[in-house]
Design an enzyme around this catalytic site. Structure first.
Site, mmCIF file in Angstrom:
data_model
loop_
_atom_site.group_PDB
_atom_site.id
_atom_site.type_symbol
_atom_site.label_atom_id
_atom_site.label_comp_id
_atom_site.label_asym_id
_atom_site.label_seq_id
_atom_site.Cartn_x
_atom_site.Cartn_y
_atom_site.Cartn_z
ATOM 1 C CD GLU A 193 -3.202 -1.045 0.085
ATOM 2 O OE1 GLU A 193 -2.659 -0.178 -0.803
ATOM 3 O OE2 GLU A 193 -3.975 -1.251 0.445
ATOM 4 C CG ASP A 329 -5.528 -6.994 -8.222
ATOM 5 O OD1 ASP A 329 -5.184 -7.245 -8.000
ATOM 6 O OD2 ASP A 329 -6.500 -6.632 -7.674
ATOM 7 C CD GLU A 447 -15.829 -4.584 -4.151
ATOM 8 O OE1 GLU A 447 -14.182 -5.203 -3.339
ATOM 9 O OE2 GLU A 447 -15.847 -4.191 -4.395
ATOM 10 C CD GLU A 498 -10.111 -1.875 -9.024
ATOM 11 O OE1 GLU A 498 -9.985 -1.675 -7.870
ATOM 12 O OE2 GLU A 498 -11.625 -1.875 -8.159
#
Length: 603
Positions: A193, A329, A447, A498
């Site tokens: 992160e 991903d 989601e 996304e």
């Protein structure tokens, strides 16, 4: 009425100055007409970067010098960036024709609405959560979840610059100088992160603005993250123990992590080496990518990696669960992007990209059974059975995090001259996510959800009886869901970027106006469903259009860093952050690509 105390001449001068100032500061929101498309990026740069003296003398305010840490496990001989003239890669962006005045007016009006929403959010962050990691958009309180280094501020720097918000940008840059990377609000630092949000944000803002203090802070943070490689096998930890890292003690690599964590460090550290000339950052991530490269073809699904890997054992092969979404991903996302960032000078990134793209197409993607029989693709997951044949079983559960992949297929298709990846796979995957948005009564995609897969991509007739049978097999099936959806396993919307990311990339790579229209539909739905008094909040259930929608007091920094930035860019002239000039990291931070000779070769 202007004051008349100094006479007519003074009034005239004041009026001229006011008009000039209005023209200058309103530039970023002017309607772009047919003849001015090519000038957007030039004018913005002039507006944002001229007379930057206010921030030119800023000094960093950190209590600890991470570059002075003596490692228990030094790296030895460093691997340097690949040398040579960047390869002349094919154009990524579509060659856009001039815009009609009517089209420009519509597009610009939409862009202004995105900008207005961003400004509302930013004003609330500045008032209620300044220098904190995140604003809580319902209570107008704040929280720190990423070491307390003002994640939203740093993550939003390049969005402020791109939107032409000069005052806000300069104020934020001044605040960045006072972030103390020598202290943390938590005992451990999340490598992934901090890398994508903070380091990515600083590097991109530096690329755009050339404010020296941003590079100074990026180096400080890069040196902090570099201590995460102070391990016996030079593999990165998932969490840096702050005190141990400062002392130079050897850190212990965790036995199991999601593959995205070590696999999504490459772009930021590589670019830090590019802008500083110091090879140590590139050397560190290059060793990690060696491990992924060597194991790629020896997993249970060759070309793909399992979701969980062990960097302590340098094992990226063993594992039976596979996905292209959450947990892995951005590992895949970075492969073609590293090819572009390195100017095509490291061939393994093309080889690794092509391997995963072909394997993912065979493993994860399916055509759902739909009432109107639309020809599109959804993204599932897979597991490998522990049997003699290592049977691969696809699970048709899709998630919002997987929606990035349509854009990656299109980007890779352009870079590697594979038009079918752009116009077939990239197009259908992106349309699948757009369909999920448009199908829900709120116009927002959940989601996580399931659909009934067809056995063939070429023929997929609707069979109501079969659909009901499939739906009833799912314990979470609810009759109010649109036909075609067998569950909304997680009905929330977390302000994720996304889907609009792929819509943006597909628009820039194909020029198809349908993607701008899809983006507008998405923006209107998201803005209406998530808006609060102060900002925008995550929604708990998007499958029922009962307004106001139930919300959670939660707003990640990526809402400003990614989601609203992509909405803004899709309605901007295409030379603004051109994909031929920049490559965006997984947090939508644009890194400047190395220059090569122009190419006019067809895709």
């Amino acid at each position: 009425m202007l004051p008349q105390r100094r006479g007519r001449r003074t009034t005239l001068i004041a009026l001229v100055v006011l008009v000039a100032l209005f023209y200058y500061f309103s530039f970023p929101t002017r309607t772009q007409t047919q003849g001015s498309l090519a000038s957007e990026s030039i004018l913005l740069e002039r507006h944002m970067n001229s007379n930057s003296g206010r921030t030119s003398s800023l000094k960093s305010n950190s209590s600890f010098d991470w570059s002075k840490v003596k490692f228990k496990h030094p790296p030895g001989r460093l691997r340097t960036l690949p040398s040579g003239r960047p390869v002349s890669l094919p154009p990524v962006q579509y060659s856009f024709p001039p815009e009609t005045p009517t089209a420009a007016k519509t597009r610009e009006a939409r862009r202004l609405q995105v900008k207005a929403l961003f400004r509302k959010n930013w004003a609330s962050y500045r008032k209620y959560a300044w220098m904190k990691d995140a604003l809580q958009p319902i209570s107008a309180e704040y929280k720190d979840q990423f070491s307390g280094w003002a994640a939203t501020l740093v993550d939003s720097l390049d969005t402020l610059w791109i939107m032409g918000l000069r005052y806000e940008f300069d104020e934020a840059v001044t605040a960045v100088a006072n972030i103390d990377f020598g202290k943390s609000s938590t005992a451990t630092v999340n490598m992934f992160e901090v890398n994508i949000r903070y380091l990515g944000g600083l590097l991109a803002a530096y690329d755009l603005s050339k404010r020296k203090v941003l590079l100074t802070k990026a180096i400080e943070l890069g040196d902090l993250l570099y201590t995460g490689y102070n391990t016996a096998n030079r593999m990165p930890v998932d969490f840096i123990n702050f005190e141990s890292a400062q002392a130079g003690e050897g850190l212990v690599v965790e036995s199991s992590v999601v593959a995205a964590s070590p696999g999504t460090l490459s772009m930021e550290m590589t670019h830090l080496s590019q802008v500083t000339g110091d090879p140590k950052y590139y050397d560190a991530v290059s060793r990690v990518m060696d491990v992924f490269e060597k194991g790629q073809q020896f997993t249970k699904i060759g070309g793909l990696w399992p979701i969980y890997v062990s960097m302590s054992h340098q094992d990226v092969v063993n594992g039976s669960y596979f996905s292209i979404a959450g947990g892995i991903d951005s590992l895949y996302e970075y492969l073609p992007k590293m090819h572009a960032l390195l100017g095509g000078l490291e061939p393994r990134y093309q080889t690794m990209s092509e391997a995963f793209i072909e394997a993912a197409n065979k493993t994860f993607f399916f055509r759902p059974m739909l009432p109107a029989e639309e020809d599109l693709l959804m993204i599932g997951t897979a597991r490998v059975e522990d049997d003699a044949k290592n049977t691969v079983v696809m699970d048709p559960e899709s998630e919002h995090l997987g929606c990035f992949v349509g854009g990656v297929y299109s980007l890779a298709g352009r870079l590697f001259r594979r038009p079918e990846w752009v116009y077939d796979l990239g197009y259908k995957l992106t349309q699948g996510c757009v369909y999920a948005y448009r199908s829900m009564p709120t116009g927002i995609m959940p989601e996580r959800y399931n659909m009934a897969p067809c056995s063939s991509r070429t023929s997929c007739p609707w069979n109501e009886t079969k659909f009901v049978e499939e739906a009833k097999k799912q314990p979470l099936w609810a009759s109010h869901l649109p036909k075609g959806f067998t569950t909304a396993r997680d009905p929330r919307y977390l302000l994720r970027p996304e889907a609009i990311e792929s819509v943006f990339v597909m628009y820039r790579t194909t020029g198809r106006k349908e993607f701008q229209e899809a983006a507008w539909d998405m923006f209107v739905s998201v803005a209406n469903g998530t808006e609060t008094k102060y900002a925008n909040a995550a929604v708990l259930d998007v499958t029922k259009a009962v307004y106001p929608l139930p919300q959670e007091d939660y707003m990640e920094s990526f809402w400003l860093a990614e989601t609203l930035k992509y909405f803004y860019l899709v309605f901007s002239p295409p030379d603004l952050i051109s994909l031929d000039d920049y490559v965006l990291n997984t947090e939508a931070h644009p890194f400047r690509r190395p220059k090569a000779a122009a190419t006019s070769r067809p895709l």
